[in-house]
Every structure is written in structure tokens, then in C-alpha cells.
Design a protein around this motif. Structure first.
Motif, short mmCIF file in Angstrom:
data_model
loop_
_atom_site.label_atom_id
_atom_site.label_comp_id
_atom_site.label_asym_id
_atom_site.label_seq_id
_atom_site.Cartn_x
_atom_site.Cartn_y
_atom_site.Cartn_z
N GLY A 153 36.99 44.30 41.27
CA GLY A 153 36.92 44.47 39.96
C GLY A 153 37.81 43.56 38.97
O GLY A 153 37.42 43.18 37.82
N LEU A 154 38.83 43.41 39.58
CA LEU A 154 39.75 42.46 38.58
C LEU A 154 38.99 40.94 38.42
O LEU A 154 39.05 40.38 37.46
N ILE A 155 38.50 40.43 39.71
CA ILE A 155 38.05 39.11 39.61
C ILE A 155 36.67 39.37 38.85
O ILE A 155 36.20 38.54 38.07
N PHE A 156 35.71 40.16 39.01
CA PHE A 156 34.42 40.63 38.23
C PHE A 156 34.91 40.55 36.65
O PHE A 156 34.28 40.04 35.79
N TYR A 204 37.66 28.78 44.18
CA TYR A 204 38.76 29.57 43.83
C TYR A 204 39.08 30.61 45.37
O TYR A 204 40.23 30.86 45.69
N GLY A 205 38.06 30.64 46.19
CA GLY A 205 38.25 31.23 47.43
C GLY A 205 39.66 30.79 48.17
O GLY A 205 40.20 31.85 48.69
N PRO A 206 39.76 29.56 48.33
CA PRO A 206 40.85 29.07 49.34
C PRO A 206 42.18 29.52 48.55
O PRO A 206 43.09 30.01 49.46
N PHE A 207 42.43 29.80 47.33
CA PHE A 207 43.47 30.38 46.56
C PHE A 207 43.50 31.83 46.80
O PHE A 207 44.77 32.17 46.92
N LEU A 208 42.66 32.61 46.67
CA LEU A 208 42.52 33.89 47.05
C LEU A 208 43.19 34.02 48.41
O LEU A 208 43.91 35.32 48.78
N SER A 209 42.52 33.46 49.33
CA SER A 209 42.86 33.45 50.66
C SER A 209 44.28 33.04 51.01
O SER A 209 45.15 34.05 51.71
N LEU A 210 44.64 32.11 50.42
CA LEU A 210 46.11 31.68 50.54
C LEU A 210 47.18 32.86 49.96
O LEU A 210 48.15 33.27 50.84
N GLY A 263 32.57 32.74 40.54
CA GLY A 263 31.22 33.00 41.36
C GLY A 263 31.30 34.45 41.73
O GLY A 263 32.54 35.04 41.83
N PHE A 264 30.16 34.98 42.02
CA PHE A 264 30.15 36.39 42.73
C PHE A 264 30.84 36.40 44.01
O PHE A 264 31.10 37.33 44.35
#
Length: 168
Positions: free
Chosen positions: A63-66, A130-136, A82-83
Motif C-alpha cells: 500500500g505504501l508503494i502503491f 527501485y526493486g534492488p533498493f527495496l531488496s537492499l 511500477g506495479f
């Protein structure tokens, strides 16, 4: 894959989201540390409670990312996120719980700055995966979860005092 193609594969998130729920039911202590449902418990810490805690983590994380995606599209008049990032954070929130999902949400942009500033200065495209930063940020928040949960708990206490203290 997100770094090169700016895509988080559905195979990762569509498998990971149900696995997060299953994992939380099989390991009921997973969300114990966060006391996610301290005031809303069916029968103490049990399997249904941890499934609810996992679902709550999914809703908060995704929800925060959405919300950022919607606000970014409204402000910039183009897709800002992105979704796949929404689904990734939903999956992560289901595993780590809502409190760490909030911490991850606030830590990830700091990692993004290290790559984002050079991309904005030296590249023609301004698209940043942004996915790599979320993962890190997820790894960092898991390794230092006591610290980050402490910060989130302080903010919860502060908000509790602010919103309930003025009525007494």
C-alpha cells in the motif's frame, strides 16, 4: 533483472506472496517480535493471528508503494513507480510484518540516492530501477531489526500520545 530491464518478474511475486502467508502460518513466531496484533488477538499468538499479521504486512508494504505510485503519477503526469515494486513490497511485508515494511519504505530511498543522483546527472534516461533498493533495504532492516523496530515503536508511542493525550 530489475536493474537491466526495469521489470520485477511476476514469477517471483506471484509465488512469493502466497509463500509469505504459508510461511507465517507454519512459523507462528515470525511476527511475534513485532507484537503486530498485541491488542487484536484471536487466541494469543496463533496461526490465524500470524496469517492476519502477514496479510496486514502485505497491505501496508504494498500500500505504501502503491500510494507513492499514484501520487507520483498525479504529480509528474507519468508513471513514477511500477506495479512490480508494489507486489515486491507486498511480498516483503507479508514476510517481515507491517512495522519493518514501514522501515524498509523509508530506508530504500537512501540507497536509491546513491544510484539516482549519478543517473540524473550523467544519463539521458531518468528511469531508475527501485526493486534492488527495496531488496537492499529489506536485508538491512532484517539484520538490524531491533534498531528499526525500536524507531517504529517510538513513533507509534509518540503518535499515541499526540492523538490520545489531548483528549484526557
Amino acid at each position: 533483472m530489475d536493474i537491466e530491464l526495469l521489470v520485477i518478474p511476476n514469477e517471483v511475486t506471484f509465488v512469493g506472496i502466497p509463500l509469505a502467508l504459508i510461511f507465517s502460518v507454519l512459523c507462528p513466531g515470525l511476527h511475534n517480535e513485532q507484537q503486530t496484533l498485541r491488542n487484536f488477538s484471536l487466541v494469543g499468538i496463533s496461526r490465524p493471528d500470524t496469517a492476519i499479521a502477514s496479510a496486514l504486512g502485505m497491505l501496508v508494504g504494498g500500500g505504501l508503494i502503491f500510494l507513492c505510485s499514484v501520487l507520483g503519477k498525479w504529480i509528474f503526469r507519468k508513471d513514477a513507480m511500477g506495479f512490480g515494486d508494489v507486489k515486491l513490497m507486498g511480498m516483503v511485508g507479508g514476510i517481515v510484518g507491517w512495522k519493518l515494511a514501514v522501515a524498509i519504505f523509508f530506508v530504500a530511498p537512501f540507497f536509491g540516492l546513491f544510484m539516482g543522483i549519478p543517473v540524473l546527472l550523467f544519463k539521458k534516461t531518468h528511469l531508475i530501477p527501485y526493486g534492488p533498493f527495496l531488496s537492499l533495504a529489506t536485508l538491512v532492516c532484517i539484520f538490524f531489526q531491533d534498531y528499526f523496530l525500536g524507531i517504529i515503536n517510538v513513533y507509534i508511542q509518540l503518535l499515541t500520545v499526540v492523538f490520545t493525550g489531548f483528549h484526557s
